[in-house]
Design an enzyme around this catalytic site. Sequence first.
Site, PDB file in Angstrom:
ATOM      1  N   ARG A  52     -28.322 -33.894   6.295  1.00  0.00           N
ATOM      2  CA  ARG A  52     -27.804 -35.253   6.044  1.00  0.00           C
ATOM      3  C   ARG A  52     -26.294 -35.228   5.788  1.00  0.00           C
ATOM      4  O   ARG A  52     -25.784 -34.356   5.085  1.00  0.00           O
ATOM      5  CB  ARG A  52     -28.491 -35.885   4.838  1.00  0.00           C
ATOM      6  N   LYS A  55     -35.673 -43.710   3.114  1.00  0.00           N
ATOM      7  CA  LYS A  55     -35.546 -45.014   2.453  1.00  0.00           C
ATOM      8  C   LYS A  55     -34.220 -45.702   2.830  1.00  0.00           C
ATOM      9  O   LYS A  55     -34.219 -46.844   3.262  1.00  0.00           O
ATOM     10  CB  LYS A  55     -35.624 -44.856   0.922  1.00  0.00           C
ATOM     11  N   ARG A  58     -39.302 -45.405 -10.577  1.00  0.00           N
ATOM     12  CA  ARG A  58     -39.781 -44.048 -10.310  1.00  0.00           C
ATOM     13  C   ARG A  58     -40.584 -43.497 -11.475  1.00  0.00           C
ATOM     14  O   ARG A  58     -40.834 -42.291 -11.524  1.00  0.00           O
ATOM     15  CB  ARG A  58     -38.599 -43.110 -10.073  1.00  0.00           C
ATOM     16  N   ARG A  97     -35.891 -32.066  -6.833  1.00  0.00           N
ATOM     17  CA  ARG A  97     -36.100 -33.520  -6.709  1.00  0.00           C
ATOM     18  C   ARG A  97     -37.536 -33.810  -6.279  1.00  0.00           C
ATOM     19  O   ARG A  97     -38.155 -34.770  -6.738  1.00  0.00           O
ATOM     20  CB  ARG A  97     -35.106 -34.122  -5.708  1.00  0.00           C
ATOM     21  N   ARG A 121     -23.961 -34.871   0.469  1.00  0.00           N
ATOM     22  CA  ARG A 121     -24.113 -35.381  -0.901  1.00  0.00           C
ATOM     23  C   ARG A 121     -24.204 -34.205  -1.855  1.00  0.00           C
ATOM     24  O   ARG A 121     -24.743 -33.163  -1.490  1.00  0.00           O
ATOM     25  CB  ARG A 121     -25.393 -36.215  -0.957  1.00  0.00           C
TER      26      ARG A 121
HETATM   27  P1  AP5 Z   1     -32.328 -41.087   4.067  1.00  0.00           P
HETATM   28  O1  AP5 Z   1     -32.545 -42.407   4.735  1.00  0.00           O
HETATM   29  O2  AP5 Z   1     -30.977 -40.812   3.502  1.00  0.00           O
HETATM   30  O3  AP5 Z   1     -33.505 -40.800   3.014  1.00  0.00           O
HETATM   31  P2  AP5 Z   1     -33.730 -41.351   1.536  1.00  0.00           P
HETATM   32  O4  AP5 Z   1     -35.201 -41.503   1.351  1.00  0.00           O
HETATM   33  O5  AP5 Z   1     -32.856 -42.540   1.275  1.00  0.00           O
HETATM   34  O6  AP5 Z   1     -33.259 -40.070   0.744  1.00  0.00           O
HETATM   35  P3  AP5 Z   1     -32.539 -39.864  -0.637  1.00  0.00           P
HETATM   36  O7  AP5 Z   1     -32.201 -38.401  -0.700  1.00  0.00           O
HETATM   37  O8  AP5 Z   1     -31.412 -40.834  -0.797  1.00  0.00           O
HETATM   38  O9  AP5 Z   1     -33.662 -40.129  -1.646  1.00  0.00           O
HETATM   39  P4  AP5 Z   1     -33.675 -39.636  -3.094  1.00  0.00           P
HETATM   40  O10 AP5 Z   1     -34.793 -40.428  -3.625  1.00  0.00           O
HETATM   41  O11 AP5 Z   1     -33.750 -38.179  -3.265  1.00  0.00           O
HETATM   42  O12 AP5 Z   1     -32.212 -39.985  -3.580  1.00  0.00           O
HETATM   43  P5  AP5 Z   1     -31.596 -41.214  -4.372  1.00  0.00           P
HETATM   44  O13 AP5 Z   1     -30.207 -41.391  -3.921  1.00  0.00           O
HETATM   45  O14 AP5 Z   1     -32.489 -42.363  -4.362  1.00  0.00           O
HETATM   46  O15 AP5 Z   1     -32.693 -39.963   5.163  1.00  0.00           O
HETATM   47  C1  AP5 Z   1     -32.492 -38.598   4.894  1.00  0.00           C
HETATM   48  C2  AP5 Z   1     -31.951 -37.877   6.149  1.00  0.00           C
HETATM   49  O16 AP5 Z   1     -32.945 -37.916   7.178  1.00  0.00           O
HETATM   50  C3  AP5 Z   1     -30.709 -38.553   6.757  1.00  0.00           C
HETATM   51  O17 AP5 Z   1     -29.837 -37.580   7.255  1.00  0.00           O
HETATM   52  C4  AP5 Z   1     -31.265 -39.412   7.899  1.00  0.00           C
HETATM   53  O18 AP5 Z   1     -30.338 -39.562   8.956  1.00  0.00           O
HETATM   54  C5  AP5 Z   1     -32.478 -38.596   8.343  1.00  0.00           C
HETATM   55  N1  AP5 Z   1     -33.592 -39.444   8.782  1.00  0.00           N
HETATM   56  C6  AP5 Z   1     -34.020 -40.610   8.211  1.00  0.00           C
HETATM   57  N2  AP5 Z   1     -35.089 -41.103   8.878  1.00  0.00           N
HETATM   58  C7  AP5 Z   1     -35.342 -40.201   9.895  1.00  0.00           C
HETATM   59  C8  AP5 Z   1     -36.334 -40.137  10.927  1.00  0.00           C
HETATM   60  N3  AP5 Z   1     -37.284 -41.076  11.045  1.00  0.00           N
HETATM   61  N4  AP5 Z   1     -36.305 -39.073  11.767  1.00  0.00           N
HETATM   62  C9  AP5 Z   1     -35.357 -38.098  11.635  1.00  0.00           C
HETATM   63  N5  AP5 Z   1     -34.384 -38.098  10.674  1.00  0.00           N
HETATM   64  C10 AP5 Z   1     -34.384 -39.152   9.826  1.00  0.00           C
HETATM   65  O19 AP5 Z   1     -31.601 -40.585  -5.853  1.00  0.00           O
HETATM   66  C11 AP5 Z   1     -30.769 -39.499  -6.167  1.00  0.00           C
HETATM   67  C12 AP5 Z   1     -30.961 -39.090  -7.617  1.00  0.00           C
HETATM   68  O20 AP5 Z   1     -30.620 -40.196  -8.463  1.00  0.00           O
HETATM   69  C13 AP5 Z   1     -32.399 -38.713  -8.024  1.00  0.00           C
HETATM   70  O21 AP5 Z   1     -32.667 -37.359  -7.760  1.00  0.00           O
HETATM   71  C14 AP5 Z   1     -32.370 -39.024  -9.530  1.00  0.00           C
HETATM   72  O22 AP5 Z   1     -31.737 -37.991 -10.259  1.00  0.00           O
HETATM   73  C15 AP5 Z   1     -31.477 -40.275  -9.588  1.00  0.00           C
HETATM   74  N6  AP5 Z   1     -32.302 -41.490  -9.501  1.00  0.00           N
HETATM   75  C16 AP5 Z   1     -32.482 -42.296  -8.426  1.00  0.00           C
HETATM   76  N7  AP5 Z   1     -33.336 -43.291  -8.695  1.00  0.00           N
HETATM   77  C17 AP5 Z   1     -33.709 -43.125  -9.990  1.00  0.00           C
HETATM   78  C18 AP5 Z   1     -34.592 -43.817 -10.866  1.00  0.00           C
HETATM   79  N8  AP5 Z   1     -35.290 -44.890 -10.465  1.00  0.00           N
HETATM   80  N9  AP5 Z   1     -34.715 -43.350 -12.135  1.00  0.00           N
HETATM   81  C19 AP5 Z   1     -34.028 -42.288 -12.572  1.00  0.00           C
HETATM   82  N10 AP5 Z   1     -33.199 -41.569 -11.797  1.00  0.00           N
HETATM   83  C20 AP5 Z   1     -33.035 -41.984 -10.507  1.00  0.00           C
END
Ligand code: AP5
Length: 218
Positions: free
Chosen positions: A125, A18, A90, A165, A154
């Site tokens: 990552r 994402k 979510r 997660r 992270r």
């Molecule tokens: P990346 O682009 O960083 O992936 P991402 O989908 O953004 O991953 P996140 O881990 O940020 O998602 P998440 O939903 O777990 O975390 P968030 O911060 O939203 O890519 C990942 C890796 O792969 C990178 O190293 C990248 O380089 C590589 N990559 C990308 N594309 C690639 C490709 N095509 N090929 C190869 N490699 C590739 O949330 C964190 C926490 O916050 C949650 O667990 C929860 O506790 C809380 N939270 C967040 N949103 C909410 C909500 N709406 N409600 C309640 N709690 C929430």
Amino acid sequence: KEAEPLRIIISGAPASGKGTQCELITQKYGLVHISAGDLLRAEIDSGSQNGRLAKEFMEKGELAPDEILVTMVKEALSKQNGWLLDGYPRSASQATSLERFGFQPDLFILLEVPEDILVDRVIGRRLDPVTGKIYHLKYSLPETEEIAARLTPRFDDTEEKVKLRLKTHNRNVRDVLSRYEEITVRIKGDCSKEEVFGQIDKAMAKLVQQRNTSASRS
Ligand code: AP5
């Protein structure tokens, strides 16, 4: 008449890409990127009580409480005309509150990636604390030695935590998807980031074209 600005939601499992795709989308379409995870991490960095509470949930791979996030997202969206909302809603309750505040997306992008690939992506990552840019030790290497030296993982990027997660994601995903079925575009996310962006770009270009056509008619 000018076409309305775009309102996009991007969704997908942890590490489905994402954040990476949001960098590419904002570069091309100039939308403001609002990431629920980034809002929460900024709250943690501010040292607030809400930040401390959110971190407890994030460390367990659970959703942070609505009381913390719903208002933060509402305020962030209210300041913008067009937006690219990442990682929100979510849950059914978050989708309901978004609707109640009148935030209606034009497109819901769903990144689909098999689970074994997700774990590999999380473990490798790294983030650049200076620019906020996302890297990967195998798939997306830093451009310079200087950047490589300052990259950090992270706090929730361990194999154990990503599995938690993922569980949370799998428990909630259907409730959210059912709200946006008519505007959902499913993207095959297990190819290179450029190929993933190619698919997203196609869907967005189509939307922009439809918008421009209907704006010029009215
Ligand atoms: P990346 O682009 O960083 O992936 P991402 O989908 O953004 O991953 P996140 O881990 O940020 O998602 P998440 O939903 O777990 O975390 P968030 O911060 O939203 O890519 C990942 C890796 O792969 C990178 O190293 C990248 O380089 C590589 N990559 C990308 N594309 C690639 C490709 N095509 N090929 C190869 N490699 C590739 O949330 C964190 C926490 O916050 C949650 O667990 C929860 O506790 C809380 N939270 C967040 N949103 C909410 C909500 N709406 N409600 C309640 N709690 C929430």
